[in-house]
Write an enzyme that holds these catalytic residues in place. Structure first.
Site, PDB file in Angstrom:
ATOM      1  N   PRO A  20       0.852  -1.199   0.000  1.00 56.08           N
ATOM      2  CA  PRO A  20       0.000   0.000   0.000  1.00 56.08           C
ATOM      3  C   PRO A  20       0.883   1.242   0.000  1.00 56.08           C
ATOM      4  O   PRO A  20       1.789   1.361   0.833  1.00 56.08           O
ATOM      5  CB  PRO A  20      -0.793  -0.133   1.310  1.00 56.08           C
ATOM      6  CG  PRO A  20       0.046  -1.006   2.183  1.00 56.08           C
ATOM      7  CD  PRO A  20       0.807  -1.914   1.282  1.00 56.08           C
ATOM      8  N   GLN A  73      -6.155  -1.578   3.220  1.00 60.17           N
ATOM      9  CA  GLN A  73      -5.390  -1.162   4.402  1.00 60.17           C
ATOM     10  C   GLN A  73      -6.113  -0.030   5.112  1.00 60.17           C
ATOM     11  O   GLN A  73      -6.521   0.952   4.493  1.00 60.17           O
ATOM     12  CB  GLN A  73      -3.971  -0.709   4.062  1.00 60.17           C
ATOM     13  CG  GLN A  73      -3.173  -0.430   5.342  1.00 60.17           C
ATOM     14  CD  GLN A  73      -1.770   0.064   5.115  1.00 60.17           C
ATOM     15  OE1 GLN A  73      -1.568   1.179   4.645  1.00 60.17           O
ATOM     16  NE2 GLN A  73      -0.781  -0.749   5.461  1.00 60.17           N
ATOM     17  N   CYS A 103       3.292   3.581   9.034  1.00 62.64           N
ATOM     18  CA  CYS A 103       3.453   4.903   8.425  1.00 62.64           C
ATOM     19  C   CYS A 103       3.945   5.911   9.472  1.00 62.64           C
ATOM     20  O   CYS A 103       3.345   6.033  10.540  1.00 62.64           O
ATOM     21  CB  CYS A 103       2.129   5.368   7.833  1.00 62.64           C
ATOM     22  SG  CYS A 103       2.249   6.982   7.027  1.00 62.64           S
ATOM     23  N   LYS A 142       0.602  -4.675   9.197  1.00 55.86           N
ATOM     24  CA  LYS A 142       1.854  -4.241   8.558  1.00 55.86           C
ATOM     25  C   LYS A 142       2.558  -3.313   9.527  1.00 55.86           C
ATOM     26  O   LYS A 142       1.999  -2.293   9.940  1.00 55.86           O
ATOM     27  CB  LYS A 142       1.591  -3.527   7.237  1.00 55.86           C
ATOM     28  CG  LYS A 142       2.866  -3.202   6.460  1.00 55.86           C
ATOM     29  CD  LYS A 142       2.543  -2.622   5.083  1.00 55.86           C
ATOM     30  CE  LYS A 142       3.806  -2.457   4.250  1.00 55.86           C
ATOM     31  NZ  LYS A 142       4.729  -1.433   4.800  1.00 55.86           N
ATOM     32  N   ASN A 214       9.165  -6.771   3.904  1.00 54.10           N
ATOM     33  CA  ASN A 214       8.965  -5.550   3.130  1.00 54.10           C
ATOM     34  C   ASN A 214      10.120  -4.597   3.414  1.00 54.10           C
ATOM     35  O   ASN A 214      10.699  -4.619   4.489  1.00 54.10           O
ATOM     36  CB  ASN A 214       7.622  -4.914   3.530  1.00 54.10           C
ATOM     37  CG  ASN A 214       7.413  -3.537   2.936  1.00 54.10           C
ATOM     38  OD1 ASN A 214       7.203  -2.559   3.655  1.00 54.10           O
ATOM     39  ND2 ASN A 214       7.467  -3.416   1.628  1.00 54.10           N
ATOM     40  N   GLY A 216      12.895  -1.992   0.804  1.00 55.19           N
ATOM     41  CA  GLY A 216      14.136  -1.982   0.044  1.00 55.19           C
ATOM     42  C   GLY A 216      14.273  -3.054  -1.014  1.00 55.19           C
ATOM     43  O   GLY A 216      15.338  -3.173  -1.634  1.00 55.19           O
ATOM     44  N   ARG A 237       8.066   0.643  -3.759  1.00 54.98           N
ATOM     45  CA  ARG A 237       8.452   1.626  -4.776  1.00 54.98           C
ATOM     46  C   ARG A 237       8.934   0.990  -6.074  1.00 54.98           C
ATOM     47  O   ARG A 237       8.653   1.494  -7.164  1.00 54.98           O
ATOM     48  CB  ARG A 237       9.538   2.544  -4.209  1.00 54.98           C
ATOM     49  CG  ARG A 237       9.014   3.561  -3.205  1.00 54.98           C
ATOM     50  CD  ARG A 237      10.154   4.222  -2.452  1.00 54.98           C
ATOM     51  NE  ARG A 237      10.830   3.265  -1.587  1.00 54.98           N
ATOM     52  CZ  ARG A 237      12.116   3.300  -1.275  1.00 54.98           C
ATOM     53  NH1 ARG A 237      12.888   4.229  -1.797  1.00 54.98           N
ATOM     54  NH2 ARG A 237      12.637   2.410  -0.449  1.00 54.98           N
TER      55      ARG A 237
END
Length: 335
Positions: A20, A73, A103, A142, A214, A216, A237
């Site tokens: 997300p 999410q 986040c 997450k 998750n 990198g 990304r």
């Protein structure tokens, strides 16, 4: 290894998922990604529980059935409100409800959710319990490996222990700490060092839990290497900026045979653009997700330029994609 039964929500195959990402993984982005990979689990942008309860949920979280399997999410920290929002998500047809505990933005912190909840595992446990009681689809978490001065091993293992005791059995771990003060959200995605080994240690400690990695992960080869011994990987990304990395996911991760060509994907997405423009969706809202489709290929710069500039011209439509493809083809032929 064959896919699990995708008709059973509890049997979602999480071996490869796309993270997300705020302002990125909207429904148009997800549609493009689904054209490239039929098997990856897709996630929405984070939706705040209050926005779903009091706002226009149809506008915020509607999706096309062709996106499935897709997970919603949520952001929030009040058990009752998260339960209400989770029910809304389930009623829309989402196959999983995920709680954001990763986040680090100031806006999220001011609402007492996101990464700051790493400091409040008991509250997260209460939230998970309320959400699970409210829906029949899986409720997942997450998270980060810690925040600020926390010791990552103590923070992560203690957090997972508490939240798992409340019933959570799926954790997607961004293998970096988050610094709530001193680093921007962008810096928090790159500056704190990665610790993939710690996530693998967590899996060894808790083999009963589903643990995905998750943070990198930039190539499919890296995903296959770093995800060994874990239940899945989640790419962010790289999947957005270089979406063609997803082309071999179905074959290499899931053992499938879906292997499209780039021109085929662009043509199918142009059809999607034509359809959605007929419903009033702005052209630029869709073409922006295609910008990295030819990353590293001859003509990629002109492809991006056309898709960035021409959607702003009066009367522009799906033919913009055709012109962008022609620019790529001409450069490839000259190379």
């Amino acid at each position: 290894m064959p896919l699990t039964d995708q008709d059973n929500p509890a049997a979602l195959d999480r071996r490869f998922s796309i993270a997300p990402m705020m302002d990125w993984t909207d429904r148009h982005c997800r549609y493009l990604h689904r054209l490239i990979t039929k098997r990856a689990l897709l996630y929405t942008e984070m939706a705040v529980d209050q926005a779903l309860i009091h706002g226009d949920a149809t506008h915020l979280i509607s999706f096309d059935p062709d996106e499935q399997p897709v997970a919603l999410q949520l952001g929030g920290s009040t058990p009752a409100d998260l339960a209400r929002a989770a029910r809304i998500g389930e009623n829309f047809g989402y196959r999983e409800i995920n709680l954001n505990v990763g986040c680090p933005s100031d806006r999220v912190q001011s609402g007492r959710f996101g990464a700051c909840l790493m400091r409040e595992p008991d509250l997260v446990a209460d939230c998970i319990k309320a959400m699970q009681d409210a829906v029949s689809v899986p409720v997942t978490v997450k998270c980060r490996i810690g925040v600020d001065e926390q010791d990552p091993r103590e923070a992560l293992f203690g957090f997972v222990e508490t939240v798992a005791a409340a019933g959570a059995d799926v954790f997607i771990v961004h293998a970096r700490k988050a610094w709530l003060k001193g680093l921007s959200p962008k810096e928090n995605r790159t500056v704190p060092p990665l610790d993939y080994g710690l996530v693998r240690d967590l899996k060894r400690e808790r083999p009963d839990l589903s643990i995905s990695l998750n943070g990198g992960l930039a190539t499919l080869d890296q995903c296959m290497d770093e995800g060994a011994g874990l239940d899945g990987v989640m790419v962010g990304r790289a999947a957005y900026q270089t979406p063609w990395m997803l082309r071999d996911v179905d074959a290499r991760v899931f053992g499938g045979d879906h292997a499209p060509e780039r021109t085929e994907i662009a043509a199918l997405y142009a059809d999607y653009i034509d359809w959605r423009m007929g419903e009033g969706v702005p052209l630029r809202a869709m073409t922006r997700h295609m910008l990295g489709l030819y990353h590293g290929e001859p003509g990629a710069r002109e492809f991006r330029r056309i898709l960035t500039v021409e959607p702003g011209r009066p009367g522009a439509g799906p033919e913009v994609v055709t012109r962008a493809l022609a620019a790529v083809d001409s450069r490839a032929a000259a190379a």
